[in-house]
Every structure is written in structure tokens, then in C-alpha cells.
Write a protein that holds these residues in place. Structure first.
Motif, PDB file in Angstrom:
ATOM      1  N   ASP A 127       1.005  -1.376  -0.018  1.00  0.00           N
ATOM      2  CA  ASP A 127      -0.050  -0.071   0.146  1.00  0.00           C
ATOM      3  C   ASP A 127       0.970   1.344   0.171  1.00  0.00           C
ATOM      4  N   VAL A 128       1.844   1.316   0.899  1.00  0.00           N
ATOM      5  CA  VAL A 128       2.825   2.494   1.137  1.00  0.00           C
ATOM      6  C   VAL A 128       3.265   2.635  -0.391  1.00  0.00           C
ATOM      7  N   MET A 129       4.110   1.593  -0.836  1.00  0.00           N
ATOM      8  CA  MET A 129       4.685   1.962  -1.922  1.00  0.00           C
ATOM      9  C   MET A 129       3.915   1.905  -3.359  1.00  0.00           C
ATOM     10  N   GLN A 130       2.764   1.731  -3.348  1.00  0.00           N
ATOM     11  CA  GLN A 130       2.035   2.106  -4.525  1.00  0.00           C
ATOM     12  C   GLN A 130       1.596   3.552  -4.179  1.00  0.00           C
ATOM     13  N   TYR A 131       1.645   4.053  -3.223  1.00  0.00           N
ATOM     14  CA  TYR A 131       1.218   5.400  -2.881  1.00  0.00           C
ATOM     15  C   TYR A 131       2.350   6.295  -3.383  1.00  0.00           C
ATOM     16  N   VAL A 132       3.516   5.546  -2.737  1.00  0.00           N
ATOM     17  CA  VAL A 132       4.915   6.470  -3.100  1.00  0.00           C
ATOM     18  C   VAL A 132       5.240   6.477  -4.571  1.00  0.00           C
ATOM     19  N   TRP A 133       5.162   5.470  -5.357  1.00  0.00           N
ATOM     20  CA  TRP A 133       5.472   5.361  -6.705  1.00  0.00           C
ATOM     21  C   TRP A 133       4.104   6.144  -7.543  1.00  0.00           C
ATOM     22  N   GLY A 134       3.151   6.010  -6.886  1.00  0.00           N
ATOM     23  CA  GLY A 134       1.873   7.109  -7.674  1.00  0.00           C
ATOM     24  C   GLY A 134       2.218   8.349  -7.632  1.00  0.00           C
ATOM     25  N   ARG A 135       2.715   9.028  -6.338  1.00  0.00           N
ATOM     26  CA  ARG A 135       2.744  10.288  -6.043  1.00  0.00           C
ATOM     27  C   ARG A 135       4.210  10.730  -6.753  1.00  0.00           C
ATOM     28  N   THR A 136       5.233  10.044  -7.078  1.00  0.00           N
ATOM     29  CA  THR A 136       6.550  10.582  -7.555  1.00  0.00           C
ATOM     30  C   THR A 136       6.432  10.281  -9.004  1.00  0.00           C
ATOM     31  N   LEU A 137       5.842   9.267  -9.667  1.00  0.00           N
ATOM     32  CA  LEU A 137       5.914   8.778 -11.134  1.00  0.00           C
ATOM     33  C   LEU A 137       4.472   8.856 -11.731  1.00  0.00           C
ATOM     34  N   GLY A 138       3.689   8.879 -11.063  1.00  0.00           N
ATOM     35  CA  GLY A 138       2.326   8.643 -11.584  1.00  0.00           C
ATOM     36  C   GLY A 138       1.878   9.449 -12.576  1.00  0.00           C
ATOM     37  N   ARG A 139       1.419   9.072 -13.675  1.00  0.00           N
ATOM     38  CA  ARG A 139       0.920   9.978 -14.734  1.00  0.00           C
ATOM     39  C   ARG A 139      -0.474   9.345 -15.393  1.00  0.00           C
ATOM     40  N   HIS A 140      -0.662   7.983 -15.732  1.00  0.00           N
ATOM     41  CA  HIS A 140      -1.813   7.469 -16.126  1.00  0.00           C
ATOM     42  C   HIS A 140      -2.497   6.805 -14.888  1.00  0.00           C
ATOM     43  N   ARG A 141      -3.846   7.539 -14.722  1.00  0.00           N
ATOM     44  CA  ARG A 141      -4.713   7.019 -13.753  1.00  0.00           C
ATOM     45  C   ARG A 141      -5.415   5.780 -14.446  1.00  0.00           C
TER      46      ARG A 141
END
Length: 315
Positions: A198-212
Motif C-alpha cells: 500500500d505504501v509503495m503504491q502510494y509513493v510510486w504513484g505520487r512520484t511517477l504517476g501519470r496514467h490514472r
């Protein structure tokens, strides 16, 4: 034997110590970020880290002593999750007494764990509770919204009680095991990987997330966050498996992928539930996180997946 005597293997203590070390680092980083933070931009992050300290401490204490204490802890967790769930969903006035029987399923389900009655553990809620609660609802004589009410109560029992109770069964699983394993180590493995996912999906999403992805359910979920979380979880599974489980490297990879995907499904499923009801968080019990459901949503799916993987391939 003293019921308060430590019973966990050294590997569990070392992994818990490593988690505490990560929390220390996170606390220092948050303290640095909050210097001069007059706008309180990092207040939620600070609340999350403080809550993680409390959650980790409670969990570590629960699994450190005799397994009866840990089983009671998960029974309480199921009760609180079910209570939170039933407080969110609309219930009919005619079903108020029926809810008593739903709550009674919690101690009974964990009684089967304590007694290691595996067959009853597997069928009590999916079969007996399902039939009995439906019968009690019918006897009330109220037919309006019957299907919605019956489905809502049973779905809550299947997830909040049956799903979470698989964590408690891990504590008694190696009782007659054909492989070397320890219940507390298996439990720590699946809980740690699920929460880190959960934490890493949040971290990677905040830092690299582009495609929802599935924006209508969870607007902040991104493909980059999902993939990054799954890959990170899989790497951690491979690293931790020799310490905590009997898994081979190939099986550790499979379990890491399974927990990464299962955690995502659990998260968005509860998100869909909250959107249907019209709430952002399921409660306010855990500062920075929300309610019990906001913290255990992923475990509702990963716990039974990991449990049955072990049962099929190892036990």
C-alpha cells in the motif's frame, strides 16, 4: 508455561526491529520537512507516521506472546471492522436484531481457530452463517429490500470476519506442519508485505504517476503506482521469504505478485464501497489513515490468498 513468555523466533524480532528502524528514519524526515511549515502542508504525513508507530507497536505486542493473545487481537480487529462496516451501510429497522447474530459470528469464527477445527473454520460463515442469518431475516417478515440487506450483511461477514480470520489461522497452521515454519513469522510476512505494498503504491504513484486507472473508483491510483508497488513488493517477498517462510524463490516471486495485485484489488474494492455509500474515509479512529477499513482493506483479500497458497503447496 507463562502466557506472557515470548514465543516468536529471532527472525521475527529482527524484521520487527528493521521496521522500527524505517519508522525512525521516516520520523526524522517528517520532522525536517515540518520545520518552518507554517501552512501545515505535511500535517497529514506526520499524523500517518505517528499512527504507524501505534499500529506497529500494537501488532508487535500482539504476536510476541502466546498465540491465544494474538487470536484475541484479530477477533477484536474483525469485530471493529465489522462494526465500522455495519455503521456505514444502510440497514433496515427490521434487521436490528439480526445484526446481533452477525456480531456473534466473530467470536465463534475465532473459536474454531483456537480449537484448530479447520473444516468448521472454512464453512461456518460461507454456509452456516449465510443460511442462519437469511432465515432470521425471513422470519422478521420484512420483504422490502431483502436482497440488498441480506447481501450487505453476508458480504461484510465474508470480508471483515472470514477474510481477516485467515490471519489468525496462520498462527496455528504449523501445528502439524510437514515443513519448517512458524505462525508468527508467516503472519508478519503477509501483513508486512501487504502494508508495504500500500505504501509503495502510494509513493510510486505520487512520484511517477501519470496514467490514472479506474479514476471513477480511486482517482489517485495510477498504473505507475500499481506496477511500482507490485515490483517492490515482489522484491521484498524474495528478500524476506528465507527469514520468515518456507517459500522457495520461485514461490516467493509468485506470492509477491499475488500480494501486490490482491492488495490493489482489496483497496479499490473498499474504495468502491465507500463511493457507493458517499464517504471519503470509513472512520476517524486512525489519524492520517481514516478508519479500520481504510487500513485493513488490502488484507481482506491478501490474507485468504496467501493462506490458501500455503495450504495448497506446503501444508
Amino acid at each position: 508455561m507463562n502466557p506472557l513468555q515470548l514465543w516468536v523466533p529471532p527472525s521475527v524480532l529482527w524484521v520487527v526491529a528493521a521496521v522500527v528502524g524505517v519508522l525512525v528514519v521516516a520520523s526524522v524526515i517528517v520532522a525536517v520537512l515540518r520545520r518552518g511549515d507554517d501552512a501545515g502542508r505535511h500535517a497529514e504525513l506526520a499524523a500517518r507516521v505517528r499512527s504507524w508507530w501505534v499500529l506497529v507497536t500494537i501488532f508487535a505486542l500482539a504476536i510476541s506472546f502466546r498465540r491465544g493473545i494474538a487470536i484475541a487481537f484479530f477477533a477484536l480487529l474483525s469485530f471493529l471492522a465489522l462494526k465500522e462496516y455495519l455503521s456505514l451501510i444502510p440497514t433496515r429497522r427490521a434487521d436490528r436484531r439480526v445484526l446481533f447474530w452477525a456480531y456473534l459470528c466473530v467470536p465463534l469464527q475465532y473459536l474454531w481457530v483456537w480449537q484448530q477445527w479447520y473444516n468448521m473454520f472454512l464453512i461456518f460463515i460461507p454456509v452456516w452463517a449465510f443460511l442462519f442469518i437469511a432465515m432470521r431475516m425471513v422470519l422478521r417478515g420484512e420483504t422490502r429490500d431483502f436482497l440488498r440487506a441480506a447481501g450487505s450483511i453476508h458480504w461484510g461477514l465474508m470480508t471483515m470476519v472470514f477474510g481477516l480470520s485467515h490471519l489468525a489461522w496462520l498462527l496455528v497452521l504449523p501445528g502439524a506442519a510437514p515443513v519448517a515454519a512458524h505462525g508468527a513469522a508467516l503472519l508478519l510476512f503477509v501483513v508486512l508485505l501487504t502494508e508495504l505494498n500500500d505504501v509503495m503504491q502510494y509513493v510510486w504513484g505520487r512520484t511517477l504517476g501519470r496514467h490514472r486507472i479506474i479514476e471513477s473508483v480511486s482517482p489517485k491510483k495510477t498504473a505507475e503506482g500499481l506496477i511500482g508497488g507490485i515490483l517492490t513488493t515482489t522484491l521484498l517477498a524474495v528478500a524476506l521469504a528465507p527469514l520468515l517462510t518456507p517459500l522457495t524463490r520461485t514461490d516467493a516471486i509468485a506470492v509477491g505478485l499475488m500480494i501486490g495485485c490482491g492488495g490493489f484489488i482489496g483497496d479499490v474494492t473498499i474504495s468502491a464501497l465507500k463511493r457507493d455509500i458517499g464517504v471519503k474515509d470509513s472512520g476517524t479512529l486512525i489519524p492520517g489513515h481514516g478508519g479500520i477499513l481504510d487500513r485493513v482493506d488490502s488484507l481482506l483479500f491478501t490474507a485468504p490468498l496467501f493462506f490458501h497458497f500455503l495450504m495448497y503447496f506446503y501444508f
